[in-house]
Motif scaffolding. Structure first.
Motif, PDB file in Angstrom:
ATOM      1  N   LEU A 174       0.836  -1.199   0.000  1.00  0.00           N
ATOM      2  CA  LEU A 174       0.000   0.000   0.000  1.00  0.00           C
ATOM      3  C   LEU A 174       0.874   1.253   0.000  1.00  0.00           C
ATOM      4  CD1 LEU A 174      -2.875  -0.995   2.453  1.00  0.00           C
ATOM      5  CD2 LEU A 174      -3.066  -0.581  -0.004  1.00  0.00           C
ATOM      6  N   ASP A 175       1.985   1.201   0.722  1.00  0.00           N
ATOM      7  CA  ASP A 175       2.939   2.315   0.692  1.00  0.00           C
ATOM      8  C   ASP A 175       3.604   2.417  -0.680  1.00  0.00           C
ATOM      9  OD1 ASP A 175       2.479   3.153   3.283  1.00  0.00           O
ATOM     10  OD2 ASP A 175       4.067   1.916   4.146  1.00  0.00           O
ATOM     11  N   TYR A 176       3.928   1.275  -1.269  1.00  0.00           N
ATOM     12  CA  TYR A 176       4.536   1.285  -2.601  1.00  0.00           C
ATOM     13  C   TYR A 176       3.633   2.010  -3.600  1.00  0.00           C
ATOM     14  CZ  TYR A 176       8.086  -2.238  -1.320  1.00  0.00           C
ATOM     15  OH  TYR A 176       9.145  -2.904  -0.758  1.00  0.00           O
ATOM     16  N   VAL A 177       2.346   1.694  -3.560  1.00  0.00           N
ATOM     17  CA  VAL A 177       1.408   2.277  -4.522  1.00  0.00           C
ATOM     18  C   VAL A 177       1.318   3.789  -4.347  1.00  0.00           C
ATOM     19  CG1 VAL A 177      -1.037   2.369  -5.171  1.00  0.00           C
ATOM     20  CG2 VAL A 177       0.087   0.171  -4.878  1.00  0.00           C
ATOM     21  N   LYS A 178       1.434   4.266  -3.124  1.00  0.00           N
ATOM     22  CA  LYS A 178       1.436   5.714  -2.899  1.00  0.00           C
ATOM     23  C   LYS A 178       2.613   6.368  -3.621  1.00  0.00           C
ATOM     24  CE  LYS A 178      -0.773   5.493   1.662  1.00  0.00           C
ATOM     25  NZ  LYS A 178      -0.574   5.724   3.120  1.00  0.00           N
ATOM     26  N   HIS A 179       3.783   5.737  -3.564  1.00  0.00           N
ATOM     27  CA  HIS A 179       4.961   6.294  -4.235  1.00  0.00           C
ATOM     28  C   HIS A 179       4.859   6.184  -5.751  1.00  0.00           C
ATOM     29  CE1 HIS A 179       6.949   7.111  -0.524  1.00  0.00           C
ATOM     30  NE2 HIS A 179       7.057   5.849  -0.173  1.00  0.00           N
ATOM     31  N   LEU A 180       4.006   5.265  -6.225  1.00  0.00           N
ATOM     32  CA  LEU A 180       3.791   5.128  -7.665  1.00  0.00           C
ATOM     33  C   LEU A 180       2.657   6.024  -8.153  1.00  0.00           C
ATOM     34  CD1 LEU A 180       4.121   1.243  -7.975  1.00  0.00           C
ATOM     35  CD2 LEU A 180       5.763   2.942  -8.803  1.00  0.00           C
ATOM     36  N   ASP A 181       2.226   6.938  -7.299  1.00  0.00           N
ATOM     37  CA  ASP A 181       1.146   7.877  -7.636  1.00  0.00           C
ATOM     38  C   ASP A 181      -0.147   7.141  -7.968  1.00  0.00           C
ATOM     39  OD1 ASP A 181       2.994   9.963  -7.365  1.00  0.00           O
ATOM     40  OD2 ASP A 181       3.599   9.802  -9.460  1.00  0.00           O
TER      41      ASP A 181
END
Length: 295
Positions: free
Chosen positions: A127-134
Motif C-alpha cells: 500500500l505504501d509502494y502504490v502511494k509512491h507510484l502515484d
C-alpha cells in the motif's frame, strides 16, 4: 539521483565516454539522464530531465520498482541467487501503465512463496509502494468498494475468492444483464438483487458473517450504496460501460487492490479489538487491585 540530494550537485548520467556538458549552467535541471534504459524510462515516466523538486519522488519510484521486481521475479538459480534483471523492463512497463499492477506482482510473490494468504506486513508495504507510484486515484475505487461491502459482508475463509465474492458477483450480474432491457437504474437493481441473495445464502451456509454492530437496515443501505457505486462509478464512469473490462485485466486489477484493502482493514479491526480487550483487562485488574487493598 542520490548525489543531488546528498552533495547538492547536478548530475548527468550517460553511457558515453565523452562529456555531454562542460558547465553546470548548460542544463537548468538537476539531473539529466542520457538515453536511459527502457526500464528506467518507464519508472521515471519518460522524464529524462529532472528538476530538484522531482528528484526524491523519482528516486522513490525507482526504488519501489526495483523492490517489487525483486519480490516478484528474483529467486534462487543454478549459480546462486538470481535477480533476473532481464525481467525488470516488463515489470516497469506494467507499473507505468497502472500502479495497481503492484498488487498483481504481489500475488505472483505470494504464489512463489506458497502462501494461502498475504501477510499483513506485506499488505501494508505494498500500500505504501502504490502511494509512491502515484496510485492514489486508482486506489480510490478499490478503497470505496471495499469499505462499502465490508459493511454487510465478512468472509469466514481468508482466501481471495471468499474475500472478493461481492465484487465478483456484481461484475457477473452486470455481464449477465441484457443491455437492451436494463438502463443505469435497472443495472443497479440487478446488482442489488444478486448481492442481497448472495448475502443471505452466505450467512445461511456459514460462508460469511455480518459485521459486528450491524443490523438489517444498515446492511441493506450498504448493499444499495455498493451496487450504485459499482454500476455508476466503476462500470459506467471508470470502465466507460465497456463490458469486456469486466472480463479482463481491468477487473482483475481492481479485485487485486480490493483484496489488499480488505486485508488491511481486517488487520486494523483486529488491532483495535485487541487494544480494547487489553484496555478492559487492565481496567479489571486495576479494580481488583483496589478492592484487595480496601479489604
Amino acid at each position: 539521483l542520490l548525489l543531488p540530494l546528498c552533495l547538492d550537485v547536478k548530475v548527468v548520467a550517460s553511457e558515453s565516454a565523452l562529456p555531454l556538458l562542460l558547465e553546470a549552467d548548460e542544463i537548468s535541471e538537476t539531473v539529466f539522464l542520457d538515453g536511459p534504459h527502457a526500464a528506467i524510462n518507464y519508472l521515471t515516466q519518460g522524464h529524462v530531465r529532472i528538476n530538484i523538486d522531482r528528484v526524491l519522488p523519482t528516486l522513490q519510484r525507482l526504488t519501489v520498482g526495483y523492490l517489487i521486481h525483486v519480490d516478484a521475479n528474483s529467486g534462487m538459480g543454478r549459480n546462486g541467487y538470481d535477480y533476473r534483471w532481464q525481467d525488470l523492463p516488463a515489470a516497469s512497463r506494467m507499473l507505468s501503465e497502472s500502479a495497481l499492477y503492484a498488487f498483481h506482482l504481489l500475488k505472483k510473490w505470494q504464489r512463489k512463496q506458497g502462501l494461502d494468504s498475504l501477510p499483513v506486513s506485506k499488505v501494508r508495504q505494498y500500500l505504501d509502494y502504490v502511494k509512491h507510484l502515484d496510485g492514489g486515484d486508482e486506489m480510490s475505487h478499490a478503497r470505496e468498494l471495499t469499505l462499502l461491502y465490508r459493511q454487510f459482508y465478512r468472509a469466514r475463509r481468508y482466501n481471495s475468492n471468499s474475500i472478493l465474492r461481492p465484487v465478483s458477483i456484481a461484475a457477473r450480474a452486470v455481464l449477465d444483464a441484457d443491455p437492451r432491457l436494463f438502463d443505469k437504474d435497472g443495472l443497479v437493481e440487478v446488482v442489488l438483487g444478486q448481492i442481497a441473495s448472495f448475502s443471505e445464502r452466505a450467512q445461511r451456509e456459514g460462508l460469511a458473517f455480518f459485521p459486528k454492530g450491524s443490523d438489517r437496515q444498515s446492511r441493506e443501505i450498504a448493499m444499495r450504496a455498493f451496487s450504485e457505486y459499482f454500476v455508476n462509478q466503476v462500470f459506467l464512469e471508470s470502465f466507460r460501460g465497456d463490458r469486456s473490462a469486466l472480463r479482463g485485466k481491468q477487473l482483475n486489477l481492481l479485485k487485486g487492490a480490493c483484496e489488499v484493502m480488505y486485508r488491511a482493514e481486517s488487520a486494523r479491526d483486529r488491532a483495535e479489538q485487541e487494544l480494547a480487550e487489553n484496555g478492559d483487562a487492565g481496567s479489571a485488574a486495576s479494580e481488583n487491585s483496589k478492592e484487595g487493598g480496601e479489604e
